[in-house]
Scaffold this motif. Structure first.
Motif, mmCIF file in Angstrom:
data_model
loop_
_atom_site.group_PDB
_atom_site.id
_atom_site.type_symbol
_atom_site.label_atom_id
_atom_site.label_comp_id
_atom_site.label_asym_id
_atom_site.label_seq_id
_atom_site.Cartn_x
_atom_site.Cartn_y
_atom_site.Cartn_z
ATOM 1 N N GLU A 74 -76.131 -90.126 21.661
ATOM 2 C CA GLU A 74 -76.722 -89.809 23.081
ATOM 3 C C GLU A 74 -77.755 -90.813 23.412
ATOM 4 N N SER A 75 -78.653 -91.242 22.606
ATOM 5 C CA SER A 75 -79.895 -91.895 22.885
ATOM 6 C C SER A 75 -79.434 -93.473 22.929
ATOM 7 N N SER A 76 -78.451 -94.049 22.532
ATOM 8 C CA SER A 76 -78.257 -95.293 22.450
ATOM 9 C C SER A 76 -76.950 -95.807 22.958
ATOM 10 N N LYS B 16 -88.632 -91.849 20.938
ATOM 11 C CA LYS B 16 -87.350 -91.606 20.428
ATOM 12 C C LYS B 16 -87.558 -89.911 20.193
ATOM 13 N N LYS B 17 -86.848 -89.106 20.755
ATOM 14 C CA LYS B 17 -86.450 -87.694 20.584
ATOM 15 C C LYS B 17 -87.753 -86.928 21.408
ATOM 16 N N GLY B 18 -88.292 -87.855 22.110
ATOM 17 C CA GLY B 18 -89.548 -87.207 22.842
ATOM 18 C C GLY B 18 -89.280 -86.412 24.312
ATOM 19 N N GLY B 19 -88.097 -86.874 24.725
ATOM 20 C CA GLY B 19 -87.566 -85.961 26.028
ATOM 21 C C GLY B 19 -87.396 -87.166 26.923
ATOM 22 N N THR B 20 -86.854 -88.418 26.439
ATOM 23 C CA THR B 20 -86.720 -89.561 27.459
ATOM 24 C C THR B 20 -85.738 -89.352 28.293
ATOM 25 N N ARG B 21 -84.741 -88.794 27.857
ATOM 26 C CA ARG B 21 -83.369 -88.544 28.711
ATOM 27 C C ARG B 21 -83.655 -87.774 29.913
ATOM 28 N N ALA B 22 -84.244 -86.741 29.494
ATOM 29 C CA ALA B 22 -84.633 -85.668 30.516
ATOM 30 C C ALA B 22 -85.588 -86.311 31.497
ATOM 31 N N LEU B 23 -86.535 -86.918 30.989
ATOM 32 C CA LEU B 23 -87.334 -87.787 32.152
ATOM 33 C C LEU B 23 -86.491 -88.774 33.130
ATOM 34 N N GLU C 154 -85.123 -98.393 33.252
ATOM 35 C CA GLU C 154 -84.294 -98.284 32.155
ATOM 36 C C GLU C 154 -85.188 -97.701 31.094
ATOM 37 N N LYS C 155 -84.430 -96.934 30.094
ATOM 38 C CA LYS C 155 -85.193 -96.407 29.264
ATOM 39 C C LYS C 155 -84.385 -96.834 27.797
ATOM 40 N N THR C 156 -85.414 -97.218 26.909
ATOM 41 C CA THR C 156 -85.168 -97.586 25.371
ATOM 42 C C THR C 156 -86.191 -96.900 24.589
ATOM 43 N N VAL D 188 -94.092 -88.484 25.031
ATOM 44 C CA VAL D 188 -94.596 -88.047 23.535
ATOM 45 C C VAL D 188 -94.538 -86.471 23.331
ATOM 46 N N ARG D 189 -94.376 -86.181 22.131
ATOM 47 C CA ARG D 189 -93.860 -84.762 21.605
ATOM 48 C C ARG D 189 -94.733 -84.679 20.341
ATOM 49 N N ASN D 190 -95.135 -83.592 20.071
ATOM 50 C CA ASN D 190 -95.510 -83.135 18.616
ATOM 51 C C ASN D 190 -95.028 -84.077 17.686
ATOM 52 N N ILE E 296 -88.610 -83.774 13.238
ATOM 53 C CA ILE E 296 -87.497 -82.570 12.779
ATOM 54 C C ILE E 296 -86.350 -83.151 13.609
ATOM 55 N N SER E 297 -86.682 -83.244 14.966
ATOM 56 C CA SER E 297 -85.628 -83.555 16.103
ATOM 57 C C SER E 297 -84.801 -84.657 15.564
ATOM 58 N N ASP E 298 -85.640 -85.680 15.204
ATOM 59 C CA ASP E 298 -84.991 -87.061 14.834
ATOM 60 C C ASP E 298 -84.144 -86.824 13.573
ATOM 61 N N PHE F 227 -83.298 -74.776 28.414
ATOM 62 C CA PHE F 227 -84.131 -75.941 28.725
ATOM 63 C C PHE F 227 -84.094 -75.905 30.617
ATOM 64 N N PRO F 228 -84.976 -76.791 31.187
ATOM 65 C CA PRO F 228 -84.613 -76.788 32.615
ATOM 66 C C PRO F 228 -83.459 -77.964 32.785
ATOM 67 N N CYS F 229 -82.730 -77.681 33.745
ATOM 68 C CA CYS F 229 -81.771 -78.346 34.243
ATOM 69 C C CYS F 229 -81.877 -78.908 35.877
ATOM 70 N N SER G 45 -76.111 -82.768 22.902
ATOM 71 C CA SER G 45 -76.875 -83.278 21.866
ATOM 72 C C SER G 45 -78.394 -83.391 22.199
ATOM 73 N N LYS G 46 -78.786 -82.798 23.371
ATOM 74 C CA LYS G 46 -80.199 -82.680 23.631
ATOM 75 C C LYS G 46 -80.481 -80.931 23.765
ATOM 76 N N GLY G 47 -81.419 -80.734 22.924
ATOM 77 C CA GLY G 47 -81.807 -79.418 22.752
ATOM 78 C C GLY G 47 -81.185 -78.745 21.549
ATOM 79 N N ARG G 48 -81.029 -79.569 20.577
ATOM 80 C CA ARG G 48 -80.144 -78.996 19.273
ATOM 81 C C ARG G 48 -81.024 -78.089 18.809
ATOM 82 N N THR G 49 -80.323 -77.069 18.073
ATOM 83 C CA THR G 49 -80.983 -75.977 17.210
ATOM 84 C C THR G 49 -81.410 -76.848 15.809
ATOM 85 N N HIS G 50 -82.740 -76.787 15.531
ATOM 86 C CA HIS G 50 -83.211 -77.684 14.283
ATOM 87 C C HIS G 50 -83.162 -76.692 13.271
ATOM 88 N N PRO G 51 -82.747 -77.355 12.010
ATOM 89 C CA PRO G 51 -82.741 -76.703 10.843
ATOM 90 C C PRO G 51 -84.244 -75.935 10.361
HETATM 91 N N1 LIG Z 1 -84.360 -80.615 30.053
HETATM 92 C C1 LIG Z 1 -84.029 -81.066 28.896
HETATM 93 N N2 LIG Z 1 -82.848 -80.801 28.336
HETATM 94 C C2 LIG Z 1 -82.634 -80.824 26.953
HETATM 95 N N3 LIG Z 1 -83.450 -81.437 26.046
HETATM 96 C C3 LIG Z 1 -84.725 -81.720 26.699
HETATM 97 C C4 LIG Z 1 -85.002 -81.395 28.160
HETATM 98 N N4 LIG Z 1 -86.313 -81.790 28.316
HETATM 99 C C5 LIG Z 1 -86.908 -82.136 27.017
HETATM 100 N N5 LIG Z 1 -85.770 -82.294 26.257
HETATM 101 C C6 LIG Z 1 -86.018 -82.495 24.854
HETATM 102 O O1 LIG Z 1 -85.632 -83.809 24.495
HETATM 103 C C7 LIG Z 1 -85.144 -84.150 23.277
HETATM 104 C C8 LIG Z 1 -84.475 -85.498 23.108
HETATM 105 O O2 LIG Z 1 -85.171 -86.497 23.404
HETATM 106 P P1 LIG Z 1 -84.805 -87.835 24.035
HETATM 107 O O3 LIG Z 1 -84.014 -87.802 25.002
HETATM 108 O O4 LIG Z 1 -85.924 -88.731 24.057
HETATM 109 O O5 LIG Z 1 -83.834 -88.426 22.762
HETATM 110 S S1 LIG Z 1 -83.387 -89.881 22.483
HETATM 111 O O6 LIG Z 1 -84.310 -90.474 21.809
HETATM 112 O O7 LIG Z 1 -82.986 -90.166 23.859
HETATM 113 O O8 LIG Z 1 -82.142 -89.436 21.413
HETATM 114 C C9 LIG Z 1 -84.645 -82.797 22.882
HETATM 115 O O9 LIG Z 1 -84.908 -82.832 21.497
HETATM 116 P P2 LIG Z 1 -84.163 -81.631 20.559
HETATM 117 O O10 LIG Z 1 -84.478 -80.234 21.183
HETATM 118 O O11 LIG Z 1 -84.662 -81.776 19.397
HETATM 119 O O12 LIG Z 1 -82.576 -81.916 20.790
HETATM 120 C C10 LIG Z 1 -85.428 -82.001 23.745
HETATM 121 O O13 LIG Z 1 -86.329 -81.026 23.107
#
Ligand SMILES: Nc1ncnc2c1ncn2[C@@H]1O[C@H](COP(=O)(O)OS(=O)(=O)O)[C@@H](OP(=O)(O)O)[C@H]1O
Length: 681
Positions: free
Chosen positions: A390-392, A431-438, A484-486, A512-514, A520-522, A619-621, A637-643
């Protein structure tokens, strides 16, 4: 008893105290006099010193975490004194030499310890002296392996070379409080200590105090260009941040630039940070060979060799290394280096990363792939970490996007008119900060065109050249912004220089995220691809019994934001970097998007009307306000349940990250409140 300075306009105050304490203790000289004349009780006198000591100790503890316990006379601290570069231009000379020294001294910068027991010896050094006891021996700082030794720490300067004018400054001040002298006798003094400038240069010293006997701090202060602030006490409490560090002004952020804080505190803090971070950087970069940091991780009970320097509190010398031989030190950090220039090693030239013999066999090899020369961290650097999920961006996607016939460079919304331009703004992490959502949210803006895939140009594909990169981009019309985002750029050592050489006015966005949640997300992402990997708890520690966090694991290391940011600030002013809160991107996406649009100079078009909270997704859509089409949520792949992670491990990680988070807040001038978040739990 720490000495005060003898001369100078305000030379009567203790030189090692925090500013606020200094204010409180303005009449300290008077108090001394009163104490000698029996006008002040021992308790009052003792309590004052105890208060000061407690504040200073937080710094000692933090310094221990980052492995600044270099051995030898003066250590890195002493070395800095020998390179009192006063101008920015001289900093590198000092850096190289001193950091080389530091490495020779065997510090393994990121073998961090989070054990609650670690480094607490000093905290237990409670005052015992009372009236009638003239003198007490200085107590050693720290416990564990370092117990019994006075460890150098930022501000303590306990290893300054003989004859140093800093010597005697700490005079036991940090480690123990003064023994109560006999009434009428001279103040208690550590043997060998002399009156004069105190050795400790802690946070919050005004410049005129630091200058005397504080030259060691000057190079960094100068190098930091007055911009980067260093926490004096990386473990400092939240309430100290604003007042102590005077971070840049942020609306609504207490203690911003607008707050009144002595400039010297900034300088001093910059010194500490610069030292910590640079040392960490070099530690991280310097291990393509068998350096301590890169030595195979060893599980307790295994026979594989391990550098003693890796142990907390120890300072066994590592293999001598010339600073010049360190990856990254030789290459000039000139922004003028064009892409592909000789001084600019192509990322693809990085040697194939092999397992470095870690504990878990193949899985361990994946998680502990050694870094390429000059590379701090590349999030997806390892064979297995290069998860084309999902991120690459996959290679096929990229080659398609980069082909002349490509339309829109992976952006399905890109029209087939306009021209392809290099990006003016980049989402560089984390990475895993929320870059895709942004990215998806900003793409809803009509004046933004963005590549949907991650081009990884500045880390993996740099040798392909700018034309390739331009071709990856969607076509834009005049006035539209290409983006672009990387996320791996943020942790790629070469990325800032390369981006700067492409366009020095490139706007950078970091989500950035905690860092604990991010880690854990990573891990969760990796686990989804490789279910056989060890547990998070196993991977997070080098030695769990000792509380050694394994900062060589990328999931952990990526979260040391302050470390990576330092690299970017060498090339870009803070004003050119926007930090988006990954947490607020979920709770208040419209609010964060407003900041992003302002930063990009765009009209605020993406507003709350564009978001819809999807309860199922959690999550917001995104939705288009003008039509009734269904909201678009991010994929599975975004918003997975963490162990579920052992709470003790989380606690230790929080402790590990805390000083770095505080540094990051001070560098950015924003309090992301990750500690607050944690204490609420
Ligand atoms: N709107 C929305 N929908 C879904 N997920 C959202 C959203 N906003 C922020 N997030 C959080 O984004 C986390 C994934 O981050 P990235 O997109 O930066 O991941 S990646 O680096 O591109 O793989 C992802 O992390 P995980 O919850 O651990 O899957 C989400 O918590």
């Amino acid at each position: 008893m720490p000495r005060h300075k003898k001369s100078g306009k305000e030379g009567k105050s203790l030189a090692w105290l925090r500013w606020d304490l200094l204010v409180k203790l303005k009449g300290r000289k008077e108090m001394d006099r009163q104490w000698r004349q029996r006008q002040v009780s021992w308790e009052k006198y003792r309590d004052t010193i105890r208060l000061c000591r407690d504040r200073v100790l937080t710094r000692v503890d933090a310094a221990r975490r980052v492995g600044l316990g270099a051995d030898g006379a003066g250590g890195v601290w002493g070395c800095w004194r020998l390179f009192p570069a006063k101008r920015v231009g001289q900093r590198d000379r000092g850096s190289a030499a001193c950091l080389g020294w530091g490495l020779r001294a065997g510090g393994s910068g990121l073998e961090a310890r989070s054990s609650p027991a670690a480094g607490r010896g000093a905290d237990r050094a409670l005052p015992r002296a009372g009236p009638g006891r003239a003198r007490r021996a200085p107590r050693a700082l720290g416990g564990g392996a370092g117990a019994g030794r006075a460890l150098p720490a930022p501000g303590t300067r306990s290893r300054l070379p003989p004859g140093s004018k800093f010597r005697g400054r700490n005079s036991g001040g940090n480690s123990a409080e003064p023994a109560a002298p006999e009434r009428g006798s001279a103040e208690p003094r550590r043997p060998g200590a002399r009156r004069g400038p105190a050795a400790t240069v802690p946070c919050g010293l005004p410049p005129h105090r630091r200058r005397r006997g504080g030259r060691a701090a000057a190079p960094h202060a100068a190098g930091a260009a007055g911009r980067r602030l260093t926490p004096c006490a990386p473990g400092a409490r939240g309430e100290e941040r604003g007042a102590a560090m005077s971070p840049p002004a942020q609306p609504g952020v207490p203690g911003g630039r607008g707050s009144k804080g002595p400039p010297a505190r900034k300088l001093l803090c910059m010194c500490s940070l610069s030292l910590c971070l640079t040392y960490l950087c070099y530690s991280l970069m310097g291990g393509t060979g068998p350096a301590a940091l890169r030595s195979p991780a060893v599980l307790p009970g295994t026979a594989a060799p391990r550098s003693p320097a890796a142990l907390p509190g120890t300072a066994a010398p590592g293999a001598p290394r010339s600073p010049a031989a360190l990856p990254g030190t030789a290459a000039p950090r000139s922004p003028a280096n064009p892409p592909g220039s000789p001084g600019d090693p192509a990322p693809s030239a990085a040697p194939p990363r092999a397992s470095n013999g870690s504990r878990e066999g193949a899985a361990g090899a994946w998680l502990r792939t050694p870094l390429a020369p000059g590379e701090v961290i590349t999030a997806q650097s390892g064979a297995f970490e290069r998860d084309p999920q999902e991120s690459s961006t996959t290679d096929e996607e990229l080659s398609r996007a980069g082909s002349p016939s490509s339309r829109g460079g992976g952006s399905s919304t890109t029209p087939d008119y306009g021209e392809k331009r290099l990006p003016q703004a980049l989402i560089i992490g984390v990475k895993k900060g929320g870059t895709r959502a942004l990215l998806e949210a900003i793409r809803a803006h009509p004046d933004v065109r963005a590549v949907g895939t991650e081009p990884h140009f500045f880390d993996r594909n740099y040798e392909k050249g700018l034309e390739w990169y331009r071709n990856v981009m969607p076509k834009t019309l005049d006035g539209q912004i290409t983006m672009e985002k990387t996320p791996s750029y943020f942790v790629t050592n070469e990325a800032p220089r390369r981006i700067h050489s492409m366009a020095k006015d490139t706007k950078l966005i970091v989500v950035v995220r905690n860092p604990v949640t991010r880690a854990i997300s990573d891990y969760t992402q990796t686990l989804s691809k490789k279910p056989e990997i060890p547990t998070f708890e196993v991977l997070a520690f080098k030695n769990r019994t000792l509380g050694l966090i394994d900062a060589s694991w990328s999931a952990i290391r990526i979260g040391i934001y302050a470390l990576h940011l330092e690299n970017w600030l060498q090339y870009f002013p803070l004003s050119q970097i926007l930090f988006v809160s990954g947490e607020r991107l979920i709770t208040d996406p419209a609010g964060e998007m407003a900041k992003v649009q302002d930063f990009l100079g765009l009209k605020r078009i993406v507003t709350e009307k564009h978001f819809y909270f999807n309860k199922t997704k959690g999550f917001p859509c995104l939705k288009k306000p003008e039509d009734s089409s269904a909201p678009r949520c991010l994929g599975k792949s975004k918003g997975r349940t963490h162990p579920k992670i052992d709470p003790d491990v989380i606690h230790r990680l929080r402790k590990f990250y805390k000083p770095f988070n505080v540094m990051f807040y001070q560098m950015t001038g924003q309090d992301f409140q990750w500690e607050q978040e944690e204490s609420d739990k």
